[in-house]
Design a protein around this motif. Structure first.
Motif, short mmCIF file in Angstrom:
data_model
loop_
_atom_site.label_atom_id
_atom_site.label_comp_id
_atom_site.label_asym_id
_atom_site.label_seq_id
_atom_site.Cartn_x
_atom_site.Cartn_y
_atom_site.Cartn_z
N ALA A 1 0.87 -1.19 0.00
CA ALA A 1 0.00 0.00 0.00
C ALA A 1 0.90 1.23 0.00
N TYR A 2 0.77 2.07 -1.01
CA TYR A 2 1.74 3.15 -1.19
C TYR A 2 1.07 4.34 -1.88
N GLY A 3 1.71 5.49 -1.71
CA GLY A 3 1.22 6.72 -2.31
C GLY A 3 2.00 7.10 -3.55
N ALA A 4 1.75 8.31 -4.03
CA ALA A 4 2.34 8.78 -5.28
C ALA A 4 3.86 8.84 -5.20
N GLY A 5 4.51 8.42 -6.27
CA GLY A 5 5.95 8.49 -6.38
C GLY A 5 6.69 7.23 -5.99
N LEU B 1 -7.13 -0.48 3.63
CA LEU B 1 -6.30 0.13 2.60
C LEU B 1 -5.49 -0.92 1.85
N LEU B 2 -5.00 -1.91 2.55
CA LEU B 2 -4.25 -2.98 1.89
C LEU B 2 -5.14 -3.75 0.91
N ARG B 3 -6.39 -4.01 1.29
CA ARG B 3 -7.31 -4.69 0.37
C ARG B 3 -7.60 -3.81 -0.83
N TRP B 4 -7.80 -2.50 -0.60
CA TRP B 4 -8.04 -1.58 -1.70
C TRP B 4 -6.85 -1.57 -2.65
N SER B 5 -5.66 -1.54 -2.12
CA SER B 5 -4.46 -1.51 -2.95
C SER B 5 -4.31 -2.78 -3.77
N GLU C 1 -6.71 -4.70 -4.80
CA GLU C 1 -7.76 -4.73 -5.82
C GLU C 1 -7.49 -3.73 -6.94
N ASN C 2 -6.96 -2.55 -6.60
CA ASN C 2 -6.82 -1.48 -7.59
C ASN C 2 -5.42 -1.37 -8.18
N ARG C 3 -4.43 -1.89 -7.49
CA ARG C 3 -3.05 -1.92 -8.00
C ARG C 3 -2.59 -0.55 -8.48
N LYS C 4 -2.76 0.45 -7.64
CA LYS C 4 -2.30 1.79 -7.95
C LYS C 4 -2.07 2.55 -6.65
N PRO C 5 -1.37 3.68 -6.72
CA PRO C 5 -1.13 4.45 -5.50
C PRO C 5 -2.44 5.05 -4.97
N PHE C 6 -2.55 5.17 -3.67
CA PHE C 6 -3.66 5.93 -3.11
C PHE C 6 -3.34 7.42 -3.23
N ARG C 7 -4.37 8.24 -3.23
CA ARG C 7 -4.20 9.69 -3.16
C ARG C 7 -4.34 10.11 -1.71
N THR C 8 -3.44 10.97 -1.25
CA THR C 8 -3.45 11.38 0.15
C THR C 8 -4.81 11.91 0.55
N GLU C 9 -5.43 12.70 -0.30
CA GLU C 9 -6.72 13.31 0.05
C GLU C 9 -7.83 12.28 0.20
#
Length: 251
Positions: free
Chosen positions: A87-91, A210-214, A216-224
């Motif tokens: 689970a990770y953010g942008a960059g 958040l780990l489940r979301w990551s 399923e979506n395989r992309k960075p989360f947005r901080t907001e």
């Protein structure tokens, strides 16, 4: 080996899954040389490299406090197999080996990862011991933040993360402060969730969501988006905590 096993068991129990089939700990105990830095460790997807000066070696006669510190060092780096490896953010991803990435959310990677390890180790102890361990860890983090140089206190969290992208260990003032501020943010969120749900939920539920979301979506989360995700997982709003910690500590 026993301490590493205990650390991994605690971290896996915290996150509630076992995404890695095997975890390898490589422990190096090195005779110090002049002008070299030691006692920095590095996590990988399913392993950790722990490079310590030889005076940091533990034995069966080491005091309990030293064993606890070593166990936590293992747990902290093991927690990174979930945050930010999963689970990770942008960059953070995709990673380009040709140049240093500029990461917006090192405060999440290092801060929330560190707090997850604190909570995991605390949960593995008797309740009173675990509470005391958590209190000591948070007190140490507050000292880092309270004694930070003014120019760092004036940085927003994303600016501090960008600086730490290049200077995390080279100028450890950036590394210490980015993980301390992130971990204290996580602790404040955890306290609110626990209080307002009367202990039925905690930050652990939000991170598992958040780990489940990551996955399923395989992309960075947005901080907001984090407050909305955490509220979905726990029913508790934490957006004001996030917003406050993202700002400079002083103008």
């Amino acid at each position: 080996g026993r301490l590493a096993r205990e650390a991994l068991d605690a971290v896996q129990a915290y996150f509630g899954d076992t995404p890695i089939a095997q975890y390898t700990v490589q422990l190096e105990l090195l005779k110090p040389l002049p002008d070299h830095d030691y006692n920095f460790s590095q996590e990988h997807v399913d392993s950790g490299t722990f490079s310590l000066s030889i005076d940091a070696a533990i034995t069966a006669q080491s005091p309990a406090a030293v064993l606890t510190r070593t166990r936590f060092n293992f747990a902290h780096h093991m927690a990174h197999s979930w945050i930010p490896k999963l689970a990770y953010g942008a960059g953070y991803r995709p990673f380009n080996w040709e140049m240093t990435p500029v990461i917006d959310t090192i405060w999440f990677n290092e801060g929330f990862g560190r707090y997850a390890a604190i909570a995991a180790v605390a949960n593995s102890m008797p309740a009173a011991d675990g509470a005391a361990f958590r209190d000591r860890q948070l007190a140490s983090l507050r000292t880092i933040v309270d004694t930070a140089p003014p120019f760092i206190r004036r940085m927003t969290m994303d600016v501090l993360s960008h600086e730490a992208s290049f200077l995390y260990s080279t100028d450890f003032r950036t590394g210490r402060n980015v993980f301390a501020r992130g971990a204290l943010m996580a602790a404040e969120m955890d306290d609110r969730i626990r209080t307002q749900t009367h202990g039925a939920k905690s930050l652990r539920d939000a991170l598992r969501w958040l780990l489940r979301w990551s996955a399923e979506n395989r992309k960075p989360f947005r901080t907001e988006d984090l407050p909305r995700y955490f509220a979905t997982a726990t029913g508790i709003e934490v957006g004001d905590i996030l917003e406050r910690w993202l700002k400079p500590l002083e103008q």
